[in-house]
Write a protein that holds these residues in place. Structure first.
Motif, short mmCIF file in Angstrom:
data_model
loop_
_atom_site.label_atom_id
_atom_site.label_comp_id
_atom_site.label_asym_id
_atom_site.label_seq_id
_atom_site.Cartn_x
_atom_site.Cartn_y
_atom_site.Cartn_z
N SER A 263 -4.16 2.36 -1.30
CA SER A 263 -4.30 1.41 -2.40
C SER A 263 -5.77 1.28 -2.81
O SER A 263 -6.67 1.73 -2.11
CB SER A 263 -3.77 0.04 -1.99
OG SER A 263 -4.63 -0.55 -1.03
N GLU A 264 -6.00 0.62 -3.95
CA GLU A 264 -7.36 0.39 -4.43
C GLU A 264 -8.16 -0.40 -3.41
O GLU A 264 -9.33 -0.11 -3.16
CB GLU A 264 -7.36 -0.38 -5.75
CG GLU A 264 -6.74 0.34 -6.92
CD GLU A 264 -5.25 0.07 -7.04
OE1 GLU A 264 -4.64 -0.56 -6.13
OE2 GLU A 264 -4.66 0.50 -8.04
N SER B 276 0.81 -1.21 0.00
CA SER B 276 0.00 0.00 0.00
C SER B 276 0.85 1.27 0.00
O SER B 276 0.36 2.34 -0.28
CB SER B 276 -0.94 0.01 1.19
OG SER B 276 -0.22 0.10 2.40
N GLY C 77 -12.45 2.49 -4.48
CA GLY C 77 -11.70 1.56 -5.31
C GLY C 77 -10.64 2.20 -6.17
O GLY C 77 -9.98 1.53 -6.95
N VAL C 78 -10.43 3.51 -6.03
CA VAL C 78 -9.42 4.23 -6.81
C VAL C 78 -8.24 4.55 -5.89
O VAL C 78 -8.42 5.16 -4.83
CB VAL C 78 -10.00 5.54 -7.41
CG1 VAL C 78 -8.91 6.37 -8.07
CG2 VAL C 78 -11.11 5.23 -8.38
N ALA C 79 -7.05 4.15 -6.30
CA ALA C 79 -5.85 4.47 -5.53
C ALA C 79 -5.65 5.99 -5.52
O ALA C 79 -5.88 6.65 -6.53
CB ALA C 79 -4.63 3.78 -6.13
N HIS C 80 -5.27 6.52 -4.38
CA HIS C 80 -5.09 7.97 -4.25
C HIS C 80 -4.14 8.26 -3.08
O HIS C 80 -3.52 7.34 -2.55
CB HIS C 80 -6.44 8.66 -4.05
CG HIS C 80 -7.19 8.24 -2.82
ND1 HIS C 80 -7.92 7.07 -2.76
CD2 HIS C 80 -7.31 8.81 -1.60
CE1 HIS C 80 -8.47 6.96 -1.56
NE2 HIS C 80 -8.10 8.00 -0.83
N HIS D 123 -6.45 12.98 -5.64
CA HIS D 123 -6.04 12.13 -6.76
C HIS D 123 -4.52 12.22 -6.81
O HIS D 123 -3.94 13.29 -6.60
CB HIS D 123 -6.61 12.64 -8.09
CG HIS D 123 -8.07 12.49 -8.23
ND1 HIS D 123 -8.92 13.57 -8.23
CD2 HIS D 123 -8.84 11.37 -8.36
CE1 HIS D 123 -10.15 13.13 -8.38
NE2 HIS D 123 -10.13 11.79 -8.46
N ALA E 146 -9.29 1.84 -0.46
CA ALA E 146 -10.16 2.98 -0.78
C ALA E 146 -11.61 2.52 -0.76
O ALA E 146 -12.14 2.05 -1.76
CB ALA E 146 -9.78 3.55 -2.13
#
Length: 102
Positions: free
Chosen positions: A47-48, A28, A67-70, A93, A51
Motif C-alpha cells: 500500500s501507499e 494492504s 508512497g506509491v502503491a506497487h 509498478h 511504501a
C-alpha cells in the motif's frame, strides 16, 4: 449485596477475547500466487502507507517512488529454496506487472 449468577453477554466477552483489527494490514492486500511464463510467482501488494523506500522497477526501469502503491514479486518454485527466492524479490509498478513484463 447479592452476586448475580447471570453470565456476561456474548458481545462483552467478544470484545475482551479478540484483539483490535489492524485495518492497514487488512487493506494492504494479500499475497497470492500467479503463474507467468511457466513459472510460479508469489505476488504481494504494497500500500501507499507501507511504501517507504524507492525501488527500481524491473519491468520499465523507472523508480517506484516512496508512497506509491506497487507489488513485490518473487519466485515460488525456485530450485535454490524459499530463502533464496525471497532474497531475490523485486518491487514492480502494478501496471508493469499486469502487462506481463516478467
Amino acid at each position: 449485596m447479592a452476586r448475580s449468577n447471570r453470565s456476561r453477554s456474548r458481545a462483552a466477552r467478544a470484545r475482551e477475547e479478540h484483539p483490535e483489527l489492524d485495518v492497514e494490514r487488512l487493506t494492504s492486500g494479500w499475497r497470492r500466487t500467479e503463474v507467468r511464463g511457466g513459472r510460479e510467482w508469489n505476488v504481494q501488494p504494497v500500500s501507499e502507507a507501507q511504501a517507504a523506500k524507492a525501488y527500481l522497477c524491473p519491468g520499465c526501469g523507472q523508480d517506484v517512488a516512496p508512497g506509491v502503491a506497487h507489488l513485490v514479486a518473487w519466485r515460488a518454485d525456485g530450485v535454490l529454496g524459499d530463502a533464496a527466492d525471497l532474497a531475490s524479490r523485486r518491487h514492480w509498478h502494478t501496471h508493469c506487472w499486469r502487462i506481463g513484463a516478467a
